[in-house]
Write an enzyme that holds these catalytic residues in place. Sequence first.
Site, PDB file in Angstrom:
ATOM      1  N   ALA A 203      -4.608  53.647 -25.107  1.00 46.54           N
ATOM      2  CA  ALA A 203      -4.527  54.484 -26.306  1.00 46.54           C
ATOM      3  C   ALA A 203      -3.312  54.139 -27.159  1.00 46.54           C
ATOM      4  O   ALA A 203      -3.398  54.143 -28.394  1.00 46.54           O
ATOM      5  CB  ALA A 203      -4.494  55.955 -25.908  1.00 46.54           C
TER       6      ALA A 203
ATOM      7  N   GLY B   2      -7.008  51.818 -20.554  1.00 45.60           N
ATOM      8  CA  GLY B   2      -7.361  50.399 -20.559  1.00 45.60           C
ATOM      9  C   GLY B   2      -7.600  49.866 -19.171  1.00 45.60           C
ATOM     10  O   GLY B   2      -7.372  48.693 -18.890  1.00 45.60           O
TER      11      GLY B   2
ATOM     12  N   HIS C  39     -10.580  49.394 -26.150  1.00 46.79           N
ATOM     13  CA  HIS C  39      -9.628  50.262 -25.469  1.00 46.79           C
ATOM     14  C   HIS C  39     -10.299  51.539 -24.983  1.00 46.79           C
ATOM     15  O   HIS C  39     -11.385  51.917 -25.408  1.00 46.79           O
ATOM     16  CB  HIS C  39      -8.447  50.605 -26.391  1.00 46.79           C
ATOM     17  CG  HIS C  39      -8.773  51.646 -27.410  1.00 46.79           C
ATOM     18  ND1 HIS C  39      -8.627  52.996 -27.165  1.00 46.79           N
ATOM     19  CD2 HIS C  39      -9.246  51.547 -28.667  1.00 46.79           C
ATOM     20  CE1 HIS C  39      -8.989  53.676 -28.237  1.00 46.79           C
ATOM     21  NE2 HIS C  39      -9.373  52.817 -29.162  1.00 46.79           N
ATOM     22  N   CYS C  40      -9.612  52.184 -24.069  1.00 50.33           N
ATOM     23  CA  CYS C  40      -9.926  53.537 -23.625  1.00 50.33           C
ATOM     24  C   CYS C  40      -8.571  54.222 -23.459  1.00 50.33           C
ATOM     25  O   CYS C  40      -7.585  53.779 -24.049  1.00 50.33           O
ATOM     26  CB  CYS C  40     -10.781  53.545 -22.355  1.00 50.33           C
ATOM     27  SG  CYS C  40     -10.105  52.589 -20.969  1.00 50.33           S
ATOM     28  N   ARG C  41      -8.501  55.257 -22.701  1.00 49.87           N
ATOM     29  CA  ARG C  41      -7.229  55.977 -22.569  1.00 49.87           C
ATOM     30  C   ARG C  41      -6.166  55.123 -21.877  1.00 49.87           C
ATOM     31  O   ARG C  41      -5.043  55.020 -22.324  1.00 49.87           O
ATOM     32  CB  ARG C  41      -7.432  57.284 -21.813  1.00 49.87           C
ATOM     33  CG  ARG C  41      -6.191  58.138 -21.747  1.00 49.87           C
ATOM     34  CD  ARG C  41      -6.509  59.526 -21.213  1.00 49.87           C
ATOM     35  NE  ARG C  41      -5.298  60.266 -21.011  1.00 49.87           N
ATOM     36  CZ  ARG C  41      -4.637  60.325 -19.863  1.00 49.87           C
ATOM     37  NH1 ARG C  41      -5.081  59.693 -18.807  1.00 49.87           N
ATOM     38  NH2 ARG C  41      -3.530  61.026 -19.767  1.00 49.87           N
TER      39      ARG C  41
END
Length: 182
Positions: free
Chosen positions: A42, A126, A122-124
């Site tokens: 993030a 990664g 991406h995510c929160r």
Amino acid sequence: MAARFAISVRDLNELLADMGGGYSFPDRPCNEVAPRLFVGDASAARDIPGLRQLGITHVLNAAEGKSFMHVDTGARFYAGTDIAYLGLRASDSPDFNLGAYFGRAADFIAGALGQDGRVLVHCREGYSRAPTLAIAYLMLCQGMDVRTALSTVRQHRAIGPNDGFLAQLCELNERLVAERKA
């Protein structure tokens, strides 16, 4: 594909483990895991100057949403930056069907890279959702099998897709092997 040649979640977990049998966590906000393809967290997604420095032209948010486990960015967040955006409302849960997004994510990444773009997935953290989508892209668009794709990403970033996502990658692998033999 005969069952004895099938790749299992256990096989993939063994590839993910470090030499001591444990897992490590990413030590940077994002890493280039394949040419012009980055996986990150993030903080990387929210760092517009950092994205510009990396030359990121496209962002795929694999954790769109406003809850604690999601990242509240969107097309509006990137307005005026010339960064194309795709958001997927995925949960980092073993029973979440992330495989339903494999094709859409792979098409977005392939489209960007085909225009000489640079993509951040991406995510929160990664660590689970984003690397799973990057692995699926490598399988669907670069012709890699699941072991090679996972190893390619893991070589550049510490990752740990949950067992449900690993099972979905195994299923994708079996489907692609069958299609390529047909």
